[in-house]
Write a protein that holds these residues in place. Sequence first.
Motif, PDB file in Angstrom:
ATOM      1  N   ASP A  86      35.538  25.008  34.786  1.00 49.80           N
ATOM      2  CA  ASP A  86      35.544  26.642  34.580  1.00 49.80           C
ATOM      3  C   ASP A  86      34.711  27.612  33.181  1.00 49.80           C
ATOM      4  O   ASP A  86      35.491  27.914  32.443  1.00 49.80           O
ATOM      5  CB  ASP A  86      36.306  27.337  35.107  1.00 49.80           C
ATOM      6  N   ASP A  89      36.600  31.332  33.071  1.00 54.42           N
ATOM      7  CA  ASP A  89      37.422  31.966  33.848  1.00 54.42           C
ATOM      8  C   ASP A  89      38.111  33.300  33.333  1.00 54.42           C
ATOM      9  O   ASP A  89      38.386  33.592  31.873  1.00 54.42           O
ATOM     10  CB  ASP A  89      38.832  30.572  33.445  1.00 54.42           C
ATOM     11  N   GLY A  90      38.399  34.697  34.319  1.00 53.76           N
ATOM     12  CA  GLY A  90      38.377  35.769  33.484  1.00 53.76           C
ATOM     13  C   GLY A  90      36.395  36.907  33.150  1.00 53.76           C
ATOM     14  O   GLY A  90      36.287  36.956  33.402  1.00 53.76           O
ATOM     15  N   THR A  91      36.161  35.933  35.332  1.00 53.16           N
ATOM     16  CA  THR A  91      34.679  36.702  35.168  1.00 53.16           C
ATOM     17  C   THR A  91      35.008  38.218  35.020  1.00 53.16           C
ATOM     18  O   THR A  91      33.919  38.724  34.184  1.00 53.16           O
ATOM     19  CB  THR A  91      33.564  36.096  36.223  1.00 53.16           C
ATOM     20  N   ARG A 190      49.485  40.697  34.930  1.00 51.83           N
ATOM     21  CA  ARG A 190      48.077  40.042  36.192  1.00 51.83           C
ATOM     22  C   ARG A 190      46.457  40.637  34.984  1.00 51.83           C
ATOM     23  O   ARG A 190      46.512  41.374  34.490  1.00 51.83           O
ATOM     24  CB  ARG A 190      48.659  41.270  36.971  1.00 51.83           C
ATOM     25  N   ALA A 194      43.622  32.805  35.514  1.00 54.74           N
ATOM     26  CA  ALA A 194      44.306  32.036  35.230  1.00 54.74           C
ATOM     27  C   ALA A 194      44.513  30.944  34.076  1.00 54.74           C
ATOM     28  O   ALA A 194      45.864  30.435  33.406  1.00 54.74           O
ATOM     29  CB  ALA A 194      44.007  31.029  36.697  1.00 54.74           C
ATOM     30  N   GLU A 211      50.148  31.453  41.616  1.00 57.00           N
ATOM     31  CA  GLU A 211      49.409  32.282  41.970  1.00 57.00           C
ATOM     32  C   GLU A 211      48.399  32.357  43.278  1.00 57.00           C
ATOM     33  O   GLU A 211      48.209  30.583  42.742  1.00 57.00           O
ATOM     34  CB  GLU A 211      47.416  32.745  41.338  1.00 57.00           C
TER      35      GLU A 211
HETATM   36  C1  LIP Z   1      39.761  33.885  38.346  1.00 56.80           C
HETATM   37  C2  LIP Z   1      41.291  33.800  38.249  1.00 56.80           C
HETATM   38  C3  LIP Z   1      41.839  34.089  38.572  1.00 56.80           C
HETATM   39  C4  LIP Z   1      42.335  35.022  39.182  1.00 56.80           C
HETATM   40  C5  LIP Z   1      40.629  35.890  40.388  1.00 56.80           C
HETATM   41  C6  LIP Z   1      39.459  34.433  39.977  1.00 56.80           C
HETATM   42  P1  LIP Z   1      37.361  33.635  37.790  1.00 56.80           P
HETATM   43  O1  LIP Z   1      38.928  33.471  38.465  1.00 56.80           O
HETATM   44  O2  LIP Z   1      41.381  33.004  36.772  1.00 56.80           O
HETATM   45  O3  LIP Z   1      44.045  33.997  37.833  1.00 56.80           O
HETATM   46  O4  LIP Z   1      42.900  35.807  39.788  1.00 56.80           O
HETATM   47  O5  LIP Z   1      40.864  35.468  41.495  1.00 56.80           O
HETATM   48  O6  LIP Z   1      40.115  32.978  40.690  1.00 56.80           O
HETATM   49  O7  LIP Z   1      36.989  33.373  39.162  1.00 56.80           O
HETATM   50  O8  LIP Z   1      37.552  34.746  36.632  1.00 56.80           O
HETATM   51  O9  LIP Z   1      36.817  32.204  37.405  1.00 56.80           O
END
Ligand code: LIP
Length: 262
Positions: A86, A89-91, A190, A194, A211
Amino acid sequence: MTLELELRDLAVAIAREAGELAKRRRAEGVQIAATKTTLADIVTAADREVEDLIRARLAATRPNDGFLGEESGEAQADSDIIWVVDPIDGTVNYAKGFGQYAVSIAAVTGGVQPDAWTVLAAVVYAPELDECFSAARGHGAFRDGTKLAVAGDSPAGALVATGFGYDPATHDRDLATLARVMPFARDLRRMGSAALDLANVAAGRLDVYYERRLHPWDAAAGMLLVTEAGGEVYVDLSEERSPLYVAASPAFFDQAVAATRD
Ligand code: LIP
Protein backbone atom coordinates in the motif's frame (compact mmCIF):
# COMPACT_ATOMS: atom_id res chain seq x y z
CA MET A 1 21.64 -13.29 7.33
CA THR A 2 18.29 -15.12 7.07
CA LEU A 3 15.94 -14.52 4.12
CA GLU A 4 13.46 -12.81 6.46
CA LEU A 5 16.05 -10.31 7.66
CA GLU A 6 17.25 -9.69 4.09
CA LEU A 7 13.67 -9.02 2.92
CA ARG A 8 12.99 -6.75 5.91
CA ASP A 9 16.08 -4.63 5.31
CA LEU A 10 15.23 -4.26 1.62
CA ALA A 11 11.65 -3.28 2.47
CA VAL A 12 12.81 -0.70 5.03
CA ALA A 13 15.21 0.94 2.57
CA ILE A 14 12.55 1.15 -0.15
CA ALA A 15 9.83 2.32 2.26
CA ARG A 16 12.04 5.15 3.53
CA GLU A 17 12.73 6.36 -0.03
CA ALA A 18 9.07 6.01 -0.96
CA GLY A 19 7.90 7.80 2.19
CA GLU A 20 10.18 10.74 1.54
CA LEU A 21 8.76 11.01 -2.00
CA ALA A 22 5.21 10.99 -0.62
CA LYS A 23 6.17 13.68 1.90
CA ARG A 24 7.72 15.87 -0.82
CA ARG A 25 4.68 15.54 -3.08
CA ARG A 26 2.38 16.43 -0.21
CA ALA A 27 4.37 19.60 0.48
CA GLU A 28 4.06 20.49 -3.22
CA GLY A 29 0.28 20.06 -3.12
CA VAL A 30 -1.85 16.94 -3.42
CA GLN A 31 -3.82 16.23 -6.60
CA ILE A 32 -6.80 13.89 -6.43
CA ALA A 33 -6.34 11.63 -9.44
CA ALA A 34 -9.56 9.62 -9.23
CA THR A 35 -12.24 8.15 -6.98
CA LYS A 36 -12.87 4.41 -6.54
CA THR A 37 -15.88 2.83 -4.81
CA THR A 38 -17.43 6.14 -3.69
CA LEU A 39 -16.64 9.86 -3.89
CA ALA A 40 -14.99 9.51 -0.48
CA ASP A 41 -12.68 6.72 -1.72
CA ILE A 42 -9.92 8.75 -3.38
CA VAL A 43 -6.58 8.06 -5.00
CA THR A 44 -3.95 10.75 -5.45
CA ALA A 45 -1.30 11.16 -8.10
CA ALA A 46 1.23 10.53 -5.34
CA ASP A 47 -0.33 7.13 -4.52
CA ARG A 48 0.38 6.06 -8.08
CA GLU A 49 3.85 7.65 -8.27
CA VAL A 50 4.94 6.17 -4.93
CA GLU A 51 3.73 2.69 -5.88
CA ASP A 52 5.55 2.96 -9.21
CA LEU A 53 8.78 3.76 -7.34
CA ILE A 54 8.34 0.84 -4.92
CA ARG A 55 7.55 -1.54 -7.78
CA ALA A 56 10.60 -0.38 -9.74
CA ARG A 57 12.99 -0.73 -6.78
CA LEU A 58 11.70 -4.22 -5.99
CA ALA A 59 11.91 -5.30 -9.66
CA ALA A 60 15.49 -4.03 -9.88
CA THR A 61 16.56 -5.96 -6.78
CA ARG A 62 14.34 -9.05 -6.90
CA PRO A 63 13.03 -9.33 -10.50
CA ASN A 64 11.48 -12.79 -10.03
CA ASP A 65 9.24 -11.82 -7.11
CA GLY A 66 5.51 -11.22 -7.47
CA PHE A 67 3.71 -7.99 -6.61
CA LEU A 68 0.26 -6.91 -5.41
CA GLY A 69 -0.23 -3.17 -5.14
CA GLU A 70 -3.31 -1.16 -4.23
CA GLU A 71 -3.01 1.01 -7.32
CA SER A 72 -1.39 -1.16 -10.00
CA GLY A 73 -2.71 -4.63 -9.22
CA GLU A 74 -0.99 -8.01 -9.31
CA ALA A 75 2.05 -9.36 -11.13
CA GLN A 76 2.77 -13.08 -10.97
CA ALA A 77 5.84 -14.44 -9.21
CA ASP A 78 8.52 -16.73 -10.56
CA SER A 79 9.87 -16.97 -7.02
CA ASP A 80 8.02 -17.86 -3.81
CA ILE A 81 7.92 -14.24 -2.67
CA ILE A 82 5.10 -11.78 -3.34
CA TRP A 83 5.31 -8.14 -2.25
CA VAL A 84 2.00 -6.76 -0.91
CA VAL A 85 2.11 -2.97 -1.04
CA ASP A 86 0.00 0.00 0.00
CA PRO A 87 1.97 3.02 -1.20
CA ILE A 88 0.10 5.50 0.98
CA ASP A 89 -2.13 3.92 3.59
CA GLY A 90 -4.34 6.64 5.02
CA THR A 91 -4.92 8.35 1.70
CA VAL A 92 -7.69 10.63 2.97
CA ASN A 93 -5.41 11.77 5.84
CA TYR A 94 -2.68 12.39 3.27
CA ALA A 95 -4.98 14.45 1.07
CA LYS A 96 -6.39 16.42 4.01
CA GLY A 97 -3.00 17.22 5.57
CA PHE A 98 -3.02 14.89 8.58
CA GLY A 99 0.27 13.16 9.37
CA GLN A 100 -1.30 9.75 10.01
CA TYR A 101 -0.35 8.03 6.75
CA ALA A 102 2.26 5.40 5.99
CA VAL A 103 4.00 3.35 3.33
CA SER A 104 3.16 -0.32 3.97
CA ILE A 105 5.25 -3.08 2.39
CA ALA A 106 5.08 -6.81 3.21
CA ALA A 107 6.87 -9.82 1.73
CA VAL A 108 4.66 -12.93 1.84
CA THR A 109 4.71 -16.52 0.63
CA GLY A 110 1.79 -18.81 -0.10
CA GLY A 111 -0.68 -16.32 -1.50
CA VAL A 112 -2.06 -12.79 -1.27
CA GLN A 113 -4.91 -13.42 1.15
CA PRO A 114 -4.52 -13.75 4.95
CA ASP A 115 -5.90 -17.32 4.93
CA ALA A 116 -3.11 -18.39 2.55
CA TRP A 117 -0.12 -16.16 3.19
CA THR A 118 2.82 -16.39 5.55
CA VAL A 119 4.21 -12.91 6.08
CA LEU A 120 8.03 -13.06 6.17
CA ALA A 121 8.92 -9.38 6.46
CA ALA A 122 7.15 -6.08 6.97
CA VAL A 123 7.65 -2.34 7.15
CA VAL A 124 5.20 0.46 7.97
CA TYR A 125 6.89 3.86 7.57
CA ALA A 126 5.19 7.12 8.55
CA PRO A 127 7.37 9.92 7.13
CA GLU A 128 5.54 12.82 8.79
CA LEU A 129 5.75 11.08 12.18
CA ASP A 130 9.33 9.93 11.48
CA GLU A 131 8.47 6.43 12.74
CA CYS A 132 9.58 3.28 10.95
CA PHE A 133 8.01 0.04 12.16
CA SER A 134 9.55 -3.18 10.87
CA ALA A 135 9.60 -6.91 11.48
CA ALA A 136 11.21 -10.06 10.13
CA ARG A 137 9.39 -13.33 10.96
CA GLY A 138 10.96 -14.88 14.04
CA HIS A 139 13.14 -11.84 14.72
CA GLY A 140 10.80 -9.48 16.57
CA ALA A 141 9.18 -6.15 15.73
CA PHE A 142 10.84 -2.76 16.08
CA ARG A 143 10.08 0.94 15.90
CA ASP A 144 13.35 2.26 14.54
CA GLY A 145 15.80 0.71 17.03
CA THR A 146 13.31 0.00 19.82
CA LYS A 147 12.00 -3.53 20.24
CA LEU A 148 8.22 -3.59 20.46
CA ALA A 149 5.85 -5.43 22.79
CA VAL A 150 2.07 -5.28 22.88
CA ALA A 151 0.34 -3.85 25.94
CA GLY A 152 -0.33 -5.91 29.03
CA ASP A 153 -3.54 -5.98 31.06
CA SER A 154 -5.41 -2.70 31.49
CA PRO A 155 -7.90 -2.52 34.38
CA ALA A 156 -9.12 0.82 32.96
CA GLY A 157 -10.24 -0.97 29.80
CA ALA A 158 -8.95 -1.23 26.24
CA LEU A 159 -7.87 1.67 24.08
CA VAL A 160 -9.56 0.63 20.83
CA ALA A 161 -9.05 1.79 17.24
CA THR A 162 -11.27 1.04 14.31
CA GLY A 163 -12.34 2.39 10.93
CA PHE A 164 -15.56 2.97 9.04
CA GLY A 165 -16.20 2.24 5.37
CA TYR A 166 -16.44 4.79 2.61
CA ASP A 167 -19.96 3.52 1.84
CA PRO A 168 -22.55 5.10 4.19
CA ALA A 169 -24.68 1.94 3.82
CA THR A 170 -22.12 0.08 5.96
CA HIS A 171 -22.18 2.53 8.86
CA ASP A 172 -25.19 1.10 10.74
CA ARG A 173 -23.49 -2.29 11.04
CA ASP A 174 -20.20 -0.70 12.07
CA LEU A 175 -21.95 1.36 14.75
CA ALA A 176 -23.72 -1.76 16.07
CA THR A 177 -20.33 -3.48 16.34
CA LEU A 178 -18.91 -0.46 18.15
CA ALA A 179 -21.79 -0.64 20.66
CA ARG A 180 -20.66 -4.20 21.54
CA VAL A 181 -17.02 -3.11 21.89
CA MET A 182 -17.42 -0.03 24.06
CA PRO A 183 -18.38 -1.93 27.27
CA PHE A 184 -14.76 -3.18 27.56
CA ALA A 185 -13.14 -0.06 26.07
CA ARG A 186 -11.68 2.91 27.96
CA ASP A 187 -11.85 5.02 24.82
CA LEU A 188 -11.87 4.95 21.01
CA ARG A 189 -9.47 6.22 18.36
CA ARG A 190 -10.26 6.55 14.66
CA MET A 191 -6.96 7.56 13.07
CA GLY A 192 -7.54 6.61 9.43
CA SER A 193 -4.66 4.25 8.64
CA ALA A 194 -5.04 0.53 9.19
CA ALA A 195 -1.30 -0.02 8.82
CA LEU A 196 -0.51 2.53 11.54
CA ASP A 197 -3.32 1.25 13.78
CA LEU A 198 -1.79 -2.23 13.57
CA ALA A 199 1.69 -0.79 14.20
CA ASN A 200 0.34 0.98 17.28
CA VAL A 201 -1.08 -2.29 18.62
CA ALA A 202 2.39 -3.79 18.17
CA ALA A 203 3.89 -0.78 19.98
CA GLY A 204 1.55 -1.20 22.95
CA ARG A 205 -0.14 2.15 22.31
CA LEU A 206 -3.44 0.51 21.36
CA ASP A 207 -4.90 -2.57 23.03
CA VAL A 208 -7.28 -3.48 20.19
CA TYR A 209 -7.73 -2.63 16.52
CA TYR A 210 -10.50 -4.05 14.34
CA GLU A 211 -12.02 -3.14 11.01
CA ARG A 212 -14.13 -4.62 8.25
CA ARG A 213 -13.59 -4.26 4.50
CA LEU A 214 -9.79 -3.92 4.63
CA HIS A 215 -7.78 -4.99 1.63
CA PRO A 216 -4.76 -7.31 1.94
CA TRP A 217 -2.38 -4.40 1.31
CA ASP A 218 -3.82 -2.42 4.24
CA ALA A 219 -3.04 -5.17 6.75
CA ALA A 220 -0.32 -7.56 5.57
CA ALA A 221 2.63 -5.69 7.05
CA GLY A 222 0.85 -4.60 10.22
CA MET A 223 -0.27 -8.12 11.01
CA LEU A 224 3.33 -9.33 11.20
CA LEU A 225 4.26 -6.37 13.40
CA VAL A 226 1.52 -7.39 15.84
CA THR A 227 2.40 -11.09 16.04
CA GLU A 228 6.15 -10.42 16.29
CA ALA A 229 5.39 -8.06 19.20
CA GLY A 230 3.45 -10.76 21.09
CA GLY A 231 -0.05 -9.84 19.93
CA GLU A 232 -2.73 -11.93 18.26
CA VAL A 233 -4.60 -11.47 14.99
CA TYR A 234 -7.88 -12.85 13.67
CA VAL A 235 -9.28 -12.59 10.15
CA ASP A 236 -12.76 -13.71 9.07
CA LEU A 237 -13.02 -13.91 5.29
CA SER A 238 -16.46 -15.54 5.27
CA GLU A 239 -17.99 -12.35 3.84
CA GLU A 240 -16.04 -11.63 0.67
CA ARG A 241 -17.06 -7.97 0.52
CA SER A 242 -16.70 -7.39 4.25
CA PRO A 243 -13.76 -9.30 5.73
CA LEU A 244 -13.15 -8.71 9.42
CA TYR A 245 -9.64 -8.04 10.77
CA VAL A 246 -8.95 -8.01 14.52
CA ALA A 247 -5.60 -7.42 16.25
CA ALA A 248 -5.15 -7.21 20.00
CA SER A 249 -2.97 -7.80 23.01
CA PRO A 250 -3.56 -11.21 24.67
CA ALA A 251 -5.39 -9.40 27.48
CA PHE A 252 -8.22 -8.29 25.18
CA PHE A 253 -8.06 -10.63 22.17
CA ASP A 254 -10.88 -13.01 23.06
CA GLN A 255 -13.23 -10.17 24.03
CA ALA A 256 -12.40 -8.27 20.84
CA VAL A 257 -13.08 -11.24 18.56
CA ALA A 258 -16.33 -12.13 20.36
CA ALA A 259 -17.62 -8.54 20.21
CA THR A 260 -16.73 -7.84 16.57
CA ARG A 261 -18.05 -11.01 14.92
CA ASP A 262 -21.71 -10.81 13.86
C1 LIP B 1 -7.58 3.05 4.44
C2 LIP B 1 -7.36 2.21 5.68
C3 LIP B 1 -8.29 2.68 6.81
C4 LIP B 1 -9.71 2.53 6.37
C5 LIP B 1 -9.96 3.36 5.14
C6 LIP B 1 -9.00 2.97 3.99
P1 LIP B 1 -6.28 3.55 2.21
O1 LIP B 1 -6.72 2.59 3.43
O2 LIP B 1 -6.02 2.32 6.09
O3 LIP B 1 -8.08 1.94 7.99
O4 LIP B 1 -10.58 2.93 7.40
O5 LIP B 1 -11.29 3.16 4.72
O6 LIP B 1 -9.29 1.65 3.57
O7 LIP B 1 -7.46 3.57 1.27
O8 LIP B 1 -6.01 4.89 2.75
O9 LIP B 1 -5.07 2.89 1.59
